[in-house]
Enzyme design. Structure first.
Site, PDB file in Angstrom:
ATOM      1  N   HIS A  37       0.855  -1.183   0.000  1.00  0.00           N
ATOM      2  CA  HIS A  37       0.000   0.000   0.000  1.00  0.00           C
ATOM      3  C   HIS A  37       0.893   1.235   0.000  1.00  0.00           C
ATOM      4  O   HIS A  37       2.042   1.196   0.452  1.00  0.00           O
ATOM      5  CB  HIS A  37      -0.892   0.028   1.238  1.00  0.00           C
ATOM      6  N   CYS A  70       0.012   2.906  -4.388  1.00  0.00           N
ATOM      7  CA  CYS A  70      -0.686   4.132  -4.742  1.00  0.00           C
ATOM      8  C   CYS A  70       0.165   5.351  -4.439  1.00  0.00           C
ATOM      9  O   CYS A  70       0.960   5.355  -3.499  1.00  0.00           O
ATOM     10  CB  CYS A  70      -1.999   4.244  -3.981  1.00  0.00           C
TER      11      CYS A  70
END
Length: 362
Positions: A183, A233
């Protein structure tokens, strides 16, 4: 050799004279053909001037017809490999330099694959990441790297492994590669944006990761390419794209299985790490950081087939690594990923390489 002789002829006038001499020594059709090419490319005045100055008869060049050759598949593959080697050799001797990968293995490849996160981190399981990891393990082994994979590490453990890799003696190797599958989020930065999360929910700035391998921190990699591939991301914005004449594939069938690696921007408690990251930031040389998405936007991952970025990167490397340089392949990756899905994603890179980079293929 002819090009080098031309370059060493002296002034531009002397170089022009040497060019004419070379053409006249290559048969009676060479000079008329050269004049014809000049006229075809809009240089008619120059062609007339050369024709008049050299006093050559205005004989038309012989008509050249291509010869069609039928080659077996094995012969085509062999010739394609020879062409790639010849291309790299010609680039090495020209003004466009190429990094030399002579060692076998050519360097270390460290892959961080964070799939499961602690309950108190608020981060979801990254289904499909193991597929990404398996693809990249296989691909970079085929590209002559010594691959090591680490799974589900906390932020402090990731930093420890990076420092350990940077402190190794890379003198006998030609490059180094780091892959991070996790992440991600936005962070403050000077040169390299974004951050990635450990499984404990603590963020590490990409800038800090890269700086472990700069010329000050990792002397044995000075002048050698250091490559970073980040599947995470860059933020939480979703890009709806804009209308174009030709609609891109919608991939309706897999829409329900697509997730993002987006995590809202969270300021870390205190700023203890920030001064250290800034103070030790020299000019980054021989570094390339490839991001799966544009800073500030989400990066899409399919639970079944893995992330769009890694799936496309693996495919392009498989098809093109034997003949094309890294930057050209990354442009192809960006083009392919940008055509996918209802929400849009476009990979990009921060490039501080000084030369062209070609992978070493077995």
């Amino acid at each position: 050799p002819a090009f080098l002789a031309l370059q060493s002829a002296g002034t531009r006038r002397e170089q022009a004279r040497q060019l004419v001499v070379d053409l006249e020594s290559r048969g009676k059709q060479a000079f008329p053909t050269f004049l014809s090419i000049l006229r075809d490319t809009g240089q008619g005045d120059l062609a007339d001037m050369l024709d008049e100055a050299c006093g050559s008869p205005a004989s038309p060049p012989a008509e050249l017809r291509p010869v069609q050759l039928e080659l077996r598949r094995e012969e085509r593959d062999r010739m394609r490999g020879r062409s790639a080697v010849a291309l790299r050799s010609s680039l090495t001797g020209s003004c466009c330099q190429v990094y030399q990968l002579r060692a076998d293995p050519c360097g270390h490849c460290l892959i961080f694959n964070n799939v499961n996160f602690s309950a108190d981190s608020g981060l979801s399981t990254r289904a499909g990441s193991d597929i990404d990891c398996q693809k990249l393990e296989k691909r970079f082994k085929a590209l002559c790297f010594r691959v090591r994979t680490l799974r589900d590490l906390k932020a402090q453990e990731i930093e420890l492994e990076l420092r350990t890799l940077a402190r190794l003696d890379h003198s006998a190797l030609d490059c180094c590669l780091v892959v991070i599958l996790s992440h991600g989020c936005q962070t403050s930065h000077i040169q390299f944006p974004g951050g990635i999360y450990g499984t404990d929910g603590k963020a590490i700035p990409i800038e800090k990761i890269v700086n472990y391998f700069n010329g000050s921190q990792c002397p044995s990699l000075r002048g050698k390419p250091k490559l970073f591939f980040i599947q995470a991301c860059g933020g939480e914005q979703k890009d709806h794209g804009f209308e174009v004449d030709c609609e891109s594939p919608q991939e309706e069938g897999s829409r329900g299985s697509v997730e993002s690696d987006a995590i809202p921007l969270q300021a870390p408690p205190g700023n203890a790490d920030e001064p250290d990251a800034v103070a030790s930031l020299p000019t980054p040389g021989d570094i390339l950081v490839s991001y799966s998405t544009f800073p500030g936007f989400v990066s899409w991952r399919d639970k079944v087939s893995g992330s769009w970025y890694v799936e496309t990167l693996d495919s392009v490397l498989e098809q093109r690594a034997h003949s094309e340089d890294l930057l050209n392949m990354l442009v192809q990756v960006a083009n392919a990923v940008s055509a996918r899905g209802r929400y849009k994603q476009i990979p990009g890179c921060f490039n501080f390489l000084r030369k062209q980079f070609f992978f070493k293929c077995k």
